[in-house]
Motif scaffolding. Structure first.
Motif, mmCIF file in Angstrom:
data_model
loop_
_atom_site.group_PDB
_atom_site.id
_atom_site.type_symbol
_atom_site.label_atom_id
_atom_site.label_comp_id
_atom_site.label_asym_id
_atom_site.label_seq_id
_atom_site.Cartn_x
_atom_site.Cartn_y
_atom_site.Cartn_z
ATOM 1 N N ALA A 66 0.766 -1.054 -0.125
ATOM 2 C CA ALA A 66 0.043 -0.035 -0.015
ATOM 3 C C ALA A 66 0.929 1.121 0.008
ATOM 4 O O ALA A 66 0.320 2.485 0.074
ATOM 5 C CB ALA A 66 -1.010 -0.112 1.284
ATOM 6 N N HIS A 67 2.164 1.329 -0.315
ATOM 7 C CA HIS A 67 2.920 2.373 -0.425
ATOM 8 C C HIS A 67 2.305 3.142 -1.793
ATOM 9 O O HIS A 67 2.188 2.570 -2.728
ATOM 10 C CB HIS A 67 4.429 2.179 -0.529
ATOM 11 C CG HIS A 67 4.851 2.292 1.016
ATOM 12 N ND1 HIS A 67 6.061 1.421 1.084
ATOM 13 C CD2 HIS A 67 4.686 2.783 2.127
ATOM 14 C CE1 HIS A 67 6.372 1.575 2.282
ATOM 15 N NE2 HIS A 67 5.569 2.627 2.821
ATOM 16 N N LEU A 68 2.401 4.490 -1.810
ATOM 17 C CA LEU A 68 1.707 5.374 -2.675
ATOM 18 C C LEU A 68 2.641 4.957 -4.080
ATOM 19 O O LEU A 68 2.061 5.262 -5.134
ATOM 20 C CB LEU A 68 1.901 7.017 -2.484
ATOM 21 C CG LEU A 68 0.954 7.854 -3.134
ATOM 22 C CD1 LEU A 68 -0.413 7.289 -2.639
ATOM 23 C CD2 LEU A 68 1.182 9.304 -2.358
ATOM 24 N N ASP A 69 4.013 4.878 -3.992
ATOM 25 C CA ASP A 69 4.428 4.428 -5.415
ATOM 26 C C ASP A 69 4.287 3.035 -5.705
ATOM 27 O O ASP A 69 4.834 2.713 -6.976
ATOM 28 C CB ASP A 69 6.070 4.609 -5.250
ATOM 29 C CG ASP A 69 6.738 3.879 -4.089
ATOM 30 O OD1 ASP A 69 6.048 3.623 -3.431
ATOM 31 O OD2 ASP A 69 7.849 3.195 -4.139
ATOM 32 N N HIS A 70 3.413 2.332 -5.251
ATOM 33 C CA HIS A 70 2.935 1.053 -5.740
ATOM 34 C C HIS A 70 1.403 0.904 -5.958
ATOM 35 O O HIS A 70 0.767 0.274 -6.894
ATOM 36 C CB HIS A 70 3.155 -0.061 -4.734
ATOM 37 C CG HIS A 70 4.885 -0.088 -4.801
ATOM 38 N ND1 HIS A 70 5.364 -1.188 -5.419
ATOM 39 C CD2 HIS A 70 5.580 0.471 -4.184
ATOM 40 C CE1 HIS A 70 6.666 -1.312 -5.150
ATOM 41 N NE2 HIS A 70 6.859 -0.228 -4.609
ATOM 42 N N CYS A 71 0.702 1.885 -5.595
ATOM 43 C CA CYS A 71 -0.888 1.926 -5.445
ATOM 44 C C CYS A 71 -1.562 3.252 -5.990
ATOM 45 O O CYS A 71 -2.830 3.321 -6.191
ATOM 46 C CB CYS A 71 -1.275 1.477 -4.048
ATOM 47 S SG CYS A 71 -1.528 2.489 -2.840
ATOM 48 N N GLY A 168 7.823 -8.582 4.159
ATOM 49 C CA GLY A 168 8.704 -8.113 5.276
ATOM 50 C C GLY A 168 8.842 -7.040 5.124
ATOM 51 O O GLY A 168 9.907 -6.240 5.732
ATOM 52 N N HIS A 169 8.046 -6.060 4.336
ATOM 53 C CA HIS A 169 8.336 -4.654 4.132
ATOM 54 C C HIS A 169 7.413 -3.546 4.862
ATOM 55 O O HIS A 169 8.118 -3.015 5.823
ATOM 56 C CB HIS A 169 8.125 -4.502 2.460
ATOM 57 C CG HIS A 169 8.320 -3.041 2.078
ATOM 58 N ND1 HIS A 169 9.510 -2.406 2.231
ATOM 59 C CD2 HIS A 169 7.294 -2.175 1.420
ATOM 60 C CE1 HIS A 169 9.174 -1.190 1.714
ATOM 61 N NE2 HIS A 169 8.119 -0.987 1.331
ATOM 62 N N ILE A 170 6.104 -3.739 4.732
ATOM 63 C CA ILE A 170 5.322 -3.145 5.695
ATOM 64 C C ILE A 170 4.112 -4.091 5.759
ATOM 65 O O ILE A 170 3.895 -5.210 5.217
ATOM 66 C CB ILE A 170 4.756 -1.755 4.976
ATOM 67 C CG1 ILE A 170 3.809 -2.028 3.971
ATOM 68 C CG2 ILE A 170 5.675 -0.779 4.959
ATOM 69 C CD1 ILE A 170 2.986 -0.756 3.351
HETATM 70 ZN ZN ZN Z 1 7.112 0.239 -0.071
#
Ligand code: ZN
Length: 471
Positions: A66-71, A168-170
């Motif tokens: 769900a980071h902005l640079d992915h979603c 294992g990131h968020i």
């Molecule tokens: Zn990320």
């Protein structure tokens, strides 16, 4: 059975770190992995371009996290005609909802601000002054989500399945494993998403794969090693004890997703073990408070240590004298408190948000400490303070930096070069091809040359829009 071959095309995060978006397609079927926003200044205009493939022609979108640079461009994709389902973990969907809503709000504010400025100056900007999307667009995109548990297999078409594994990131982050067949032979594709560093406070360690014919992996720290500064709890305890002894406040600029929760959890552990004084602590960020609620709801997706704390009746993200600050009035009241306190506030790089007000009140006090726990990008206020500038501009006025400045290492959300190489270690045979994405060209190229030299693998660093046949 004899379908035309699969092709993969790189529509973002190619020789740079934002705008993650990969297209996988064959005759009659199109799949997108991630649909991220561009955040590097020089690439912002790409957010406004029309999608390289018509959104209505895409069958499914898989989201790694769900980071902005992915979603970040999902609402735009839906607004422009995407009618398929969006498959993600339940935690990613809930976090994406908050992150996208916040993004839409910022888009609206930016557009209004630019419009006023352009009218005043009587000129036109490089892109139109309407928001990229609105909160309404986010509301319309959310029902397209279809959630999947870790390890579960979902059928995407008659010869394509996907399963999601811990990255294992968020919270909610996943690596995506796709299985298909090419001329009757099985093929496995792995999309790493962002790869975490093992041993994080909350999330489980990234999963390693034993088999993959094609690997698309990130390379953010492909040319770097994280500093080994020792245990995060020890570093944090030392800086808090020192500051409280001087009678100052501890200010921690905090990202709302993951970092805020990691800090609250760690502070709770330190208080519980009497390793720091029981001073008042504040989470001064409405968005981080909302995100913390998602963490609480999905706590069963966190690591074993967290499960143990929860089972023994401990509160994960609260401790005595810890306050969640929603209103602006409450936020201002923090400054009237006598004695030391700990303040977590957004944004993480001091570019916006309530941290700016707390900086104004503390940066000229030699007894206070500003503690940085994450990467500070070039050009941000956070970076200028970390770099030791003597005077910085905050909210329109200049302030001398008198407060102590400290950095805590070890909370990075990304694996470093060693972590990235280790992630490939369990593969029992060389993949047919490895594609390195989500890294500056220098980082991706260095990792590529290490892999080529050490293992004699076929490794590519794709350019924007470059495409490859998967044989
Ligand atoms: Zn990320």
């Amino acid at each position: 059975m004899a379908k035309s071959a699969w092709k993969v095309q790189f529509l973002g995060a190619a020789r740079q770190v934002t705008g993650s978006c990969y297209l996988l397609y064959t005759e009659g079927f199109r799949l997108l992995i991630d649909c991220g926003m561009y955040q590097e200044r020089k690439l912002l205009a790409r957010n406004w371009e029309s999608f390289p493939v018509p959104p209505e022609s895409i069958d499914v979108l898989l989201l790694t996290h769900a980071h902005l640079d992915h979603c970040g461009l999902i609402p735009k994709l839906v607004k422009e005609g995407f009618r398929g389902r969006i498959v993600s973990t339940a935690a990613s969907r809930d976090l994406a909802h908050i992150v996208l809503h916040d993004s839409a709000r910022i888009q609206e504010e930016d557009a209004a601000f630019k419009k006023r400025r352009h009218e005043r100056e009587g000129r036109k900007g490089p892109y139109p002054v309407v928001p990229l999307y609105t909160p309404q667009d986010v509301r319309e995109a959310m029902p397209r989500f279809d959630t999947v548990g870790y390890g579960e297999t979902v059928e995407l078409s008659d010869d394509l399945t996907a399963s999601f594994h811990d990255a294992g990131h968020i919270l909610g982050s996943a690596m995506i494993e796709l299985r298909t067949s090419v001329n009757g032979e099985d093929r496995t594709l792995v999309f790493s998403g962002d790869i975490g560093q093992p041993g994080r406070p909350l999330v489980r360690d990234p999963v390693r794969f034993r088999e993959a014919d094609y690997v698309v992996m990130e390379s953010t720290y492909g040319n770097r090693r994280h500093e080994d500064a020792g245990d995060v709890e020890d570093q944090l305890a030392a800086v808090i004890n020192d500051t409280v002894q001087r009678g100052g406040n501890v200010l921690i600029p905090t990202f709302a997703v993951e970092r805020a929760q990691e800090l609250m959890y760690t502070l709770g552990q330190l208080v519980g073990a009497d390793r720091i004084p029981h001073v008042m602590a504040f989470l001064d960020s409405p968005m981080a408070i909302e995100v913390t609620d998602v963490f609480r709801r999905h706590r069963h997706e966190l690591n074993e240590d967290v499960q143990d704390v929860a089972e023994s009746g401990g509160r994960l993200f609260r401790f005595p004298r810890m306050h969640l600050v929603e209103s602006v009035e409450e936020s201002k009241a923090i400054n009237r408190i006598r004695g030391s306190c700990i303040i977590l506030a957004g944004s993480g790089m001091c570019t916006a948000g309530r941290i700016k007000h707390h900086l104004v009140n503390n940066i000229t006090r030699g007894e206070s400490t500003i503690v940085f726990v994450g990467y500070q990008a070039q050009g941000t206020l956070g970076r200028r303070i970390v770099d030791g500038e003597r005077v910085v501009r905050i909210l329109g006025a200049d302030y001398p930096v008198v407060a102590k400045v400290a950095q805590i290492h070890g909370l990075s959300g990304h694996a470093d070069q060693r972590g990235l190489l280790n992630w490939l270690k369990d593969l029992v045979r060389p993949p047919r091809r490895v594609f390195l994405t989500h890294g500056e060209a220098t980082a991706a190229e260095e990792l590529a040359s290490r892999l080529r030299a050490r293992r004699d693998w076929r490794v590519e660093v794709p350019a924007y829009r470059q495409e490859f046949d998967l044989d």
